[in-house]
Design a protein around this motif. Structure first.
Motif, PDB file in Angstrom:
ATOM      1  N   UNK A  38      31.477  43.157  46.037  1.00  0.00           N
ATOM      2  CA  UNK A  38      32.381  44.302  46.075  1.00  0.00           C
ATOM      3  C   UNK A  38      32.309  45.005  47.425  1.00  0.00           C
ATOM      4  N   UNK A  39      31.148  44.959  48.059  1.00  0.00           N
ATOM      5  CA  UNK A  39      31.031  45.520  49.399  1.00  0.00           C
ATOM      6  C   UNK A  39      31.906  44.780  50.393  1.00  0.00           C
ATOM      7  N   UNK A  40      31.926  43.455  50.287  1.00  0.00           N
ATOM      8  CA  UNK A  40      32.782  42.647  51.157  1.00  0.00           C
ATOM      9  C   UNK A  40      34.252  43.010  50.948  1.00  0.00           C
ATOM     10  N   UNK A  41      34.651  43.207  49.683  1.00  0.00           N
ATOM     11  CA  UNK A  41      36.041  43.558  49.395  1.00  0.00           C
ATOM     12  C   UNK A  41      36.386  44.921  49.982  1.00  0.00           C
ATOM     13  N   UNK A  42      35.480  45.887  49.855  1.00  0.00           N
ATOM     14  CA  UNK A  42      35.733  47.226  50.408  1.00  0.00           C
ATOM     15  C   UNK A  42      35.903  47.155  51.920  1.00  0.00           C
ATOM     16  N   UNK A  43      35.031  46.405  52.581  1.00  0.00           N
ATOM     17  CA  UNK A  43      35.144  46.244  54.038  1.00  0.00           C
ATOM     18  C   UNK A  43      36.482  45.597  54.396  1.00  0.00           C
ATOM     19  N   UNK A  44      36.866  44.579  53.633  1.00  0.00           N
ATOM     20  CA  UNK A  44      38.135  43.902  53.896  1.00  0.00           C
ATOM     21  C   UNK A  44      39.317  44.851  53.731  1.00  0.00           C
ATOM     22  N   UNK A  45      39.261  45.712  52.721  1.00  0.00           N
ATOM     23  CA  UNK A  45      40.337  46.688  52.519  1.00  0.00           C
ATOM     24  C   UNK A  45      40.419  47.639  53.707  1.00  0.00           C
ATOM     25  N   UNK A  46      39.263  48.133  54.157  1.00  0.00           N
ATOM     26  CA  UNK A  46      39.244  49.057  55.297  1.00  0.00           C
ATOM     27  C   UNK A  46      39.804  48.383  56.545  1.00  0.00           C
ATOM     28  N   UNK A  47      39.372  47.141  56.791  1.00  0.00           N
ATOM     29  CA  UNK A  47      39.847  46.410  57.970  1.00  0.00           C
ATOM     30  C   UNK A  47      41.362  46.222  57.909  1.00  0.00           C
TER      31      UNK A  47
END
Length: 729
Positions: free
Chosen positions: A699-708
């Protein structure tokens, strides 16, 4: 003409006759409600379904504006389907009215339209097609003048293709519409013969043309863009401003793409060379995946990690670099080669496929697959002939089959030819072929490049879970993609049919219903409900047992206790939320999914209105405006459900891959590849502690991807604004 007609206010009732209309000739456009996939479908190969709808809107606007300038006439639209009046909102000049069509065949509809319009009190009526935007205003004025003269007569305007663009009369003469071979080159000649045979005076108008295919579209473009009048034309055509604007925008867009294509031809070969190198790497990794469990070299996490890296690079290349007609063949060739590596290997990551084969075997023995667990003594006679299958069935001594009716039909069909794992794998690969075909059709309709099907075909998650393990989710993807295709084509019956097939293979695609449903459409939900009832009725001899091991599976997988839900576990770690129940979390999930559906419902209506106000949006090729709203919402619902319910098995998320192909975005790519990799590491051992850490990373990876992605889009929009400001300056 600045004020526009408003919906529902001017729908005529044939039972109400108004005397003041007796001196007025009604000029009625015979029109369908402008819906993508329903109008001008013969232009779809050239314009796409959205473009065909957009040019239909332009035709309607121009024809209505033309009619509004005719003296002694009133403008009408005789429309179908009744109940879709809102589709004409904002399209018609002030003073136009609507009247619904009725009847079955085309001739019946024309006669009924004449009868109903004359019943409203009009002294005469002309029925006009909606496919002739440049029809000379003089031809319309002549028709009105001829019908204003004393005496009865029929006015007929012939098209160069053998049909007619206008028929006018003072009385509804059925003879003009009887025994006509509609949609042929003889329509005009046959109508002339019927009218004269009835002893009626016939007035023939100048010949014109209608636009219904690529050839006549070229004639229209020559007339409006190059000023080349058709050879048969004796009058000056109407200026058709809306249609002209659409064609100008389309040609500018096509010209820009042609320039880019010509300058990038050598770069397309560089793209192909890079994809060949990456394809070879993925092919070798597919081979390594098959042998890894017996000849340890990299570990499954090593194979999955490098596969994910090569796949992401290939995705970036095919989405950003030029391609040519050979690129698709490279993509398909390597996709087939990767799956060939796994076809003959025994499944080792999951044993679910053995249950599929067993359920098929049981059905061929004329036994309801929901009646017995595999280990039941009643099925002893099937064990010896199929010992290799029976011995590897999971939960065989206590779990009835969990798979819904369409899945059972698939198992029956696959084992009809051979009751083996290999036959079942071949069936699942066949469903993958269906998915690829449907994706290619959707990409073409959306103005996207066919080579982008690589996003599906090369995904290593599919090579492992479909090619390697043969999961029935391959069928789910095929049915879901077909449902999306027919929703795009506005075919509610087939949309409902394939959505029902998906739901009756695995239940979770039901979440897509709000995205695929269209307002006032009863056919799609009716087909969905009807097929579901029929599917379970086939196996209903076992009563409630037809739902199989669903309840037991919910307990085993922590769905009832809440240990399945990562976001619930996170919430329970906060002070004050430690006692948050599973029921409360499920309510929260329902509110979130309902919110997405409501937002989609509202946004879709706004999007349709925007397209009606500016049809030139659909004239741009290359998909600049992104995927249609229903597709974005469907992906949001599917992705949202996966995040909320945190599946623990990689094959549960493969159904998101077709959505990623049609609407590429970084968060979904990050989720799929992180899921793929993490579930091949030691964190995926099934213990609560390690699974929590795995999901924290995921889920951390997904959050980072959303921010990017948000930052990237913000920066891109900022660059666009700066360019516009410089241009304005």
């Amino acid at each position: 003409m600045d004020e526009r007609w408003k919906p529902h206010e001017n729908v005529l009732d044939p039972s109400v006759r108004e005397a003041e209309r007796e001196q007025v000739c009604a000029l009625a456009i015979m029109a369908k409600a402008p819906r993508a996939g329903k109008v001008k479908t013969r232009l779809a190969p050239a314009l796409g379904f959205e473009g065909a709808m957009a040019i239909n809107i332009c035709f309607l606007r121009d024809t209505a504006r033309n009619i509004a300038g005719v003296d002694g006439a009133a403008g009408l639209v005789c429309y179908t389907p009744v109940g879709d009046e809102i589709a004409f909102d904002g399209l018609l000049p002030e003073g136009f009215a609507l009247i619904g069509q009725r009847g079955d065949g085309f001739g019946e509809r024309l006669l009924a339209a004449a009868e109903d319009i004359l019943a409203c009190g009009f002294g005469a009526v002309c029925l006009i097609d909606s496919d002739s935007p440049t029809l000379p205003a003089e031809a319309l004025q002549q028709a009105v003048r001829e019908l204003a003269r004393p005496g009865d007569r029929v006015v007929l305007g012939g098209s160069d293709d053998g049909g007619y663009y206008l028929i006018g009369m003072k009385q509804a003469h059925g003879a003009a519409f009887e025994d006509i071979t509609w949609s042929t080159e003889s329509v005009y000649a046959e109508t002339v013969a019927r009218v004269r045979g009835a002893g009626l005076e016939l007035v023939e108008l100048p010949v014109w043309y209608d636009v219904d295919d690529a050839a006549t579209l070229a004639v229209l473009e020559a007339e409006l863009l190059d000023g080349v009048r058709p050879g048969f034309a004796g009058l000056e055509g109407y200026d058709a401003r809306a249609t002209r604007e659409f064609l100008v925008v389309r040609h500018e867009s096509l010209a820009a793409h042609e320039v880019v294509a010509s300058t990038n031809s050598w770069r397309a070969w560089m793209t192909n060379a890079a994809l060949i190198v990456l394809g070879c790497g993925l092919e070798l990794l597919a081979r390594q995946f098959v042998v890894e469990h017996t000849r340890f070299a990299m570990g499954f996490s090593g194979v999955s990690g490098w596969s994910a890296v090569l796949y992401v690079v290939a995705v970036a290349i095919v989405l950003t670099q030029p391609v040519n007609r050979w690129t698709l063949w490279i993509v398909i060739g390597f996709a087939v080669a990767m799956r060939a590596m796994t076809l003959f290997a025994e499944p080792f990551l999951s044993t679910d496929i053995y249950r599929y084969v067993w359920d098929g075997i049981v059905q061929h023995a004329a036994v309801n697959p929901y009646r017995y667990v595999p280990g039941d003594a009643a099925l002893t006679f099937l064990r010896s002939p199929h010992r290799q299958v029976f011995d590897k069935i999971n939960r065989r001594d206590y779990a009835h089959t969990i798979y819904p009716p369409v899945a059972q039909m698939i198992y029956w069909g696959a084992t009809y030819f051979s009751p083996t794992v290999r036959a079942m794998k071949i069936a699942m690969l066949g469903f993958e072929c269906v998915t690829v075909g449907a994706l290619l059709a959707l990409l073409r309709l959306m103005g996207r490049r066919s080579a982008e099907v690589l996003l599906y075909a090369w995904c290593p998650l599919l090579v492992w879970e479909i090619g390697g393990a043969g999961h029935v989710d391959a069928a789910v993807m095929a049915f879901v993609t077909l449902a999306l295709l027919f929703r795009y084509k506005n075919s509610p019956v087939l949309t409902g049919f394939f959505l029902a097939c998906a739901v009756l293979t695995k239940f979770y695609p039901l979440v897509l219903f709000p995205a695929l449903y269209q307002r006032r459409d009863w056919k799609m939900p009716a087909v969905l409900v009807g097929m579901s009832a029929a599917g379970y009725a086939i196996y209903s001899s076992v009563g409630k047992a037809v739902f199989g091991f669903a309840g037991g599976y919910a307990k085993e997988e922590g769905i009832e206790t809440g240990t399945r839900y990562f976001l619930l576990q996170v919430a329970q770690r906060f002070h004050g939320l430690r006692s948050l129940s599973v029921g409360a979390y499920v309510v929260f999930c329902a509110v979130v999914m309902g919110g997405i559906s409501w937002w989609a419902w509202r946004r879709a209506a706004v999007e349709v209105c925007e397209q009606r106000r500016d049809p030139t949006l659909a004239a741009k090729s290359g998909g600049e405006d992104g995927p249609p709203m229903f597709l974005r919402v469907a992906m949001g619902l599917g992705f949202g459900m996966m995040l909320l319910f945190s599946p623990h098995y990689p094959w549960y998320v493969v159904w998101l891959i077709p959505f990623f192909v049609l609407a590429p975005n970084l968060p979904v790519l990050a989720y799929l590849m992180a899921f793929f990799y993490l579930f091949t590491t030691v964190l995926a051992d099934g213990t609560v502690g390690r699974m929590f850490v795995l999901n924290e990373i995921l889920y951390g990876v997904v959050v980072v991807a959303v921010v990017v992605q948000v930052m990237w889009r913000w920066c891109a929009s900022g660059r666009v604004r700066r360019v516009l400001m410089r241009n304005e300056g």
